[in-house]
Structure formats: structure tokens, C-alpha cells
Design a protein around this motif. Structure first.
Motif: not given
Length: 341
Positions: A285-312
Motif C-alpha cells: 500500500r506504500y511506495a516500494e524501495l529497491n533493496p539496494a536503496v535500503i542497504i545503501l541507506g542503512v549503512l551510509g545512514g549509520v555513518y552519517a546520522f549515527g543510530v538514527m541513520g538506520l531509519f533516516y
């Protein structure tokens, strides 16, 4: 020329105070991001409650709900981990440690006379000195955490109470036509809920299911490893297998083959297939995100934003895709109608 100078001066002031404001926010960025995330999740409830009660009362009630929803599970997890640690310490029978025999064995092997009680006392003294020296850092960290949590609670309250005014102000400040803003906010909302439902919620469910398997098969510190599996489940292609896989091997090593096989089968079927059944229900029912976007966002987000980068992290990449979609749909019209709303 005077108009250009005035505009330039205003832009310099905006840049200066934006930079100074960023310096004020950065020390508590994790708590600010957390408050924004919780406010986003609770805002639909705030809107419904405002139909019956005043906005401050609705916001206060939801803040209490958020605190209870965070503190109670945290206390339960910490208590479970502390209980596991206590049982582990109780299993250590210090009376069985025969220092005299150990000293004789060392002397026979090395020819050196060793005074183990004195050595242990010196080691304990060194450890105590290190703990005392680091106590200031611990006190500072605890103080910072308490201040950050208090700040997050206040921010959450005012984000909920004044959320509609904030959204109106943002719409007025954004130099885009209303329909373009509507499209952008709708796509951004879909991205946010896709990350929440298809990324965070599924990770919590999978980690919890895997933790129940550890608890049922008697794996030590199941509560702690459940928290670890929830975090690992946020990362595609890794997931909870990094914990329950070694747990299966552990059960084999302690000669519990039936429990090991049971944990393996349970994890493969219930935990492994839960994603296939939950994702269509929670994500379609929501927008689907490619797994590549998820894994890049999670790993890069942790470095950029800390723990909250897991979501942001995934949200930032998803927001970029949303902006590109909106630009592709409206760019030509905006070029023909500059400054129009």
C-alpha cells in the motif's frame, strides 16, 4: 543595486544563523531526529484526538504514550539481560578455584614463583584506578543522555501540538505551487511509511520471532540477542541469521542436537518466510524501495546520522527519488511559470 545588496545581506544572515543553529542542534541530533520520527508516527493520532480534545491535551497524552512505549520495553529488556548476567555469575563457583595448586603448576612449568593473590590484587587495583579515571566521562555521558531525552520529550510535545502550524509555515515558505507541494509531500509520505512498514516494522517482527526461538531452545541471553537481531534485520541480505545461525551451532556443541534442529527448522520456516508474507501486507500500500536503496541507506545512514541513520538513511535516498519524480512531472511547467503558486 541597493535591492541586490539588501537581498544578498539577507541571504548572508540566513546562512549565518542557519549555521549557528546547526551548531546548536548537532550535539543532540540523535534525540532531535528521534523526536521528529516519533512525532511523524503519532501525528495522525494527534489529528484525530484534536477533534475531541484541545491540542495541548492530545499532545500531552500522546507524549505519555510514547514514553511508556519506549521506557517499559527498555526496562523489560534490561531486566532480562541483568537476570541472564546474574545467573551466569551464580554459575561461577569461586571456591573451586584452587590458587595454591595453580601456583604450583605454574612453578613446575616455568620455574618461576608466582604469588597469584598479590597479582590479582594489583590487577584489581589497576582496574579500579581506570574506572575512577573514567568516571567523569561516564557522568558526562549519562548527563548528556538525560538532557537529550528531556529535550526529545519537549520537542515531541511541541511538534505534536503545533504540527499543523509548522506544516502551514513550511508550505508558505516553499516557493512552489500548491499542487507541486502536494505531489512532493504525498510521495515523501509514501517513502516514510514504506521505510517504517516495510523496513522497520518487518525487522522488529522478524527479530522478535527469532528471539522467541532462542528463548524456547534455551540459548543464553535471549533478550540481548533479540535486540541484536532486530538491528541486523534492518540490513537486507544479513538479517537475523547472523545470530540464530551461530546459536544453532552452539546448541550442537553443547550436545543438544534436537534443540539445534528445532531452532534451525523454526528459523528457516517461521523467521525466513515471514518476510514473504509480511511484505505484501505491510508494503504494497506504500511506495516500494529497491533493496539496494535500503542497504545503501542503512549503512551510509549509520555513518552519517549515527543510530538514527538506520531509519533516516533510506528515507533520504527515497526523498531524492521523490524529488526527481516531482521534477520530472512538473519541471517544464515551472520553467514557464517562474514564481507562480
Amino acid at each position: 543595486m541597493g535591492v541586490n545588496i539588501s537581498k544578498g545581506f539577507l541571504l548572508v544572515l540566513v546562512g549565518l544563523f542557519a549555521y549557528l543553529s546547526l551548531l546548536l542542534v548537532l550535539p543532540f541530533s540523535q534525540y532531535v531526529l528521534g523526536a521528529i520520527l516519533i512525532a511523524y508516527v503519532l501525528y495522525p493520532l494527534q489529528q484525530r484526538l484534536e477533534e475531541r480534545v484541545a491540542p495541548p491535551i492530545a499532545a500531552f497524552a500522546l507524549v505519555g504514550l510514547a514514553v511508556a512505549g519506549f521506557v517499559v520495553p527498555l526496562v523489560v529488556i534490561v531486566a532480562a539481560i541483568a537476570s541472564d548476567a546474574r545467573r551466569l555469575l551464580e554459575q561461577v563457583n569461586t571456591d573451586s578455584i584452587q590458587l595454591g595448586e595453580l601456583e604450583r603448576a605454574i612453578e613446575e612449568q616455568t620455574g618461576q614463583t608466582v604469588d597469584l593473590p598479590s597479582a590479582l590484587a594489583d590487577a584489581a587495583q589497576n582496574v579500579g584506578t581506570m574506572v575512577l579515571e573514567s568516571s567523569t566521562e561516564w557522568f558526562s555521558a549519562i548527563t548528556h543522555t538525560l538532557i537529550g531525552l528531556g529535550l526529545a520529550i519537549f520537542l515531541l510535545y511541541y511538534l505534536l501540538k503545533d504540527g499543523s502550524d509548522l506544516l502551514t509555515w513550511m508550505r508558505e515558505l516553499t516557493p512552489l505551487p500548491d499542487d507541486v507541494q502536494d505531489d512532493f509531500y504525498q510521495e515523501l509520505d509514501e517513502v516514510m511509511w514504506a521505510v517504517l512498514a516495510g523496513h522497520v516494522m518487518i525487522a522488529i517482527i522478524q527479530g522478535t520471532l527469532a528471539g522467541l526461538g532462542l528463548l524456547a531452545t534455551g540459548v543464553p541471553n535471549a533478550a540481548f540477542w533479540t535486540a541484536i537481531m532486530i538491528i541486523l534485520s534492518l540490513i537486507p541480505l544479513i538479517g537475523s541469521f547472523m545470530v540464530w545461525g551461530p546459536a544453532v551451532i552452539y546448541l550442537f556443541l553443547i550436545e543438544e542436537p534436537l534443540l539445534a534442529v528445532a531452532l534451525f527448522v523454526y528459523s528457516m520456516i517461521v523467521v525466513g518466510l515471514s518476510d514473504d508474507y509480511l511484505r505484501p501486507i505491510l508494503v504494497d500500500r506504500y511506495a516500494e524501495l529497491n533493496p539496494a536503496v535500503i542497504i545503501l541507506g542503512v549503512l551510509g545512514g549509520v555513518y552519517a546520522f549515527g543510530v538514527m541513520g538506520l531509519f533516516y538513511g533510506p528515507v533520504v535516498l527515497g526523498a531524492l527519488i521523490a524529488v526527481l519524480d516531482v521534477m520530472n512531472d512538473h519541471y517544464d511547467r515551472l520553467a514557464d511559470e517562474p514564481g507562480m503558486r
